[in-house]
Motif scaffolding. Structure first.
Motif, PDB file in Angstrom:
ATOM      1  N   LEU A 232      33.653  41.014  38.679  1.00  0.00           N
ATOM      2  CA  LEU A 232      34.377  40.054  37.843  1.00  0.00           C
ATOM      3  C   LEU A 232      34.438  38.678  38.504  1.00  0.00           C
ATOM      4  CD1 LEU A 232      37.374  42.233  36.599  1.00  0.00           C
ATOM      5  CD2 LEU A 232      35.598  41.209  35.155  1.00  0.00           C
ATOM      6  N   ILE A 233      34.689  38.664  39.808  1.00  0.00           N
ATOM      7  CA  ILE A 233      34.775  37.382  40.520  1.00  0.00           C
ATOM      8  C   ILE A 233      33.411  36.700  40.553  1.00  0.00           C
ATOM      9  CG2 ILE A 233      35.177  36.351  42.786  1.00  0.00           C
ATOM     10  CD1 ILE A 233      37.384  38.452  43.176  1.00  0.00           C
ATOM     11  N   ARG A 234      32.367  37.464  40.798  1.00  0.00           N
ATOM     12  CA  ARG A 234      31.018  36.899  40.846  1.00  0.00           C
ATOM     13  C   ARG A 234      30.594  36.330  39.498  1.00  0.00           C
ATOM     14  NH1 ARG A 234      27.416  36.467  45.190  1.00  0.00           N
ATOM     15  NH2 ARG A 234      25.766  37.345  43.897  1.00  0.00           N
ATOM     16  N   ARG A 235      31.062  36.927  38.408  1.00  0.00           N
ATOM     17  CA  ARG A 235      30.654  36.503  37.065  1.00  0.00           C
ATOM     18  C   ARG A 235      31.534  35.397  36.498  1.00  0.00           C
ATOM     19  NH1 ARG A 235      25.916  36.944  35.815  1.00  0.00           N
ATOM     20  NH2 ARG A 235      26.440  36.936  33.601  1.00  0.00           N
ATOM     21  N   ARG A 236      32.562  34.991  37.224  1.00  0.00           N
ATOM     22  CA  ARG A 236      33.464  33.963  36.723  1.00  0.00           C
ATOM     23  C   ARG A 236      32.758  32.617  36.661  1.00  0.00           C
ATOM     24  NH1 ARG A 236      37.865  32.672  33.668  1.00  0.00           N
ATOM     25  NH2 ARG A 236      39.046  30.972  34.552  1.00  0.00           N
ATOM     26  N   ARG A 237      32.872  31.942  35.529  1.00  0.00           N
ATOM     27  CA  ARG A 237      32.334  30.592  35.382  1.00  0.00           C
ATOM     28  C   ARG A 237      33.439  29.696  34.837  1.00  0.00           C
ATOM     29  NH1 ARG A 237      29.235  32.781  37.952  1.00  0.00           N
ATOM     30  NH2 ARG A 237      26.962  32.934  37.799  1.00  0.00           N
TER      31      ARG A 237
END
Length: 253
Positions: A232-237
């Protein structure tokens, strides 16, 4: 005159399952600890208990108009109970603590003050336990889990499992919900661009009974949750800025 929802300064959410012997003493402690934060409310969420928890909560409500009780028809887990309480809460600021007595509610005012002093940019005041009163095996499990989580998520929080938290209700409600959310709140609050304030709190033994969690709950399932939060953190934009244009109005002829 009773306080209206708009007047409430704090909602305290306490998830419980099979904690009948701990209800009376902890409710009294919470009431005393929050007296300077009045008007407040306390919301107990009975997560499908099979003992006398419901009866103990009904007895505790006598003479305490600030005490509300919600019941789950079946066991949903701690995160589900917290979410039910936060959803029902009527204050913009929420405090949580475990229902077994290990979290001392005397620390709620300090966490509340830390969140307020942090300003709008602070989303969470997280307690970090010192003087842990758990047995050696449970403490070892927690140290391993917190160490692995800290290295992967880099949330700068040594004890996210501490139930003592104070946070903004609107921030919590935008976090992605999943089982065990309460153990990953610091990383997810930072993911939203907000800061986390850390405060040490003194741990103490549970009043009565035994924990509802074991090795499987704390370690192996936690590794799966950790992988999901990392994703989830990696995919946050960051959301792009939005501007609205008004239609051009031609001048009258």
């Amino acid at each position: 005159m009773s306080a209206t929802p708009r007047d409430l300064r704090l909602s305290v959410v306490v998830p419980v399952r099979n904690e009948a012997g701990n209800i009376a003493a902890l409710v009294a402690e919470i009431g005393a600890a929050c007296s300077d934060l009045a008007p407040f409310e306390v919301i107990y969420v009975d997560d499908g208990s099979g003992d006398g928890t419901a009866a103990a909560l009904a007895a505790a409500q006598a003479g305490r108009p600030w005490l509300r009780v919600l019941h789950h028809a079946r066991v949903g887990g701690q995160s589900a109970a917290v979410r039910s309480g936060v959803t029902a809460a009527r204050s913009a600021i929420i405090a949580t603590l475990d229902g077994d007595g290990q979290n001392d509610p005397a620390f709620i005012p300090a966490l509340f003050a830390a969140l307020v002093e942090g300003g709008p940019g602070a989303g969470l005041a997280q307690g970090q336990r010192v003087g842990r009163k758990d047995g050696w095996l449970k403490s070892l499990q927690s140290r391993i889990a917190n160490g692995v989580r800290g290295r992967i998520l880099k949330d700068a929080t040594r004890d996210t499992g501490c139930g003592l938290k104070v946070f903004r209700r609107d921030v919590y409600l935008v976090l992605p919900y999943f089982d065990a959310l309460h153990r990953f709140m610091p990383a997810l609050v930072v993911r939203e661009g907000l800061s986390v304030v850390l405060r040490d709190v003194v741990d103490r033994p549970r009043f009565t009974g035994r924990s509802n969690y074991g090795l499987f709950d704390r370690l192996w399932v936690g590794l799966l949750d950790l992988a999901g939060v990392w994703w989830l953190i990696r995919r946050r934009r960051p959301a792009p800025a939005v501007a609205e244009t008004s239609p051009t109005v031609s001048p009258p002829c």
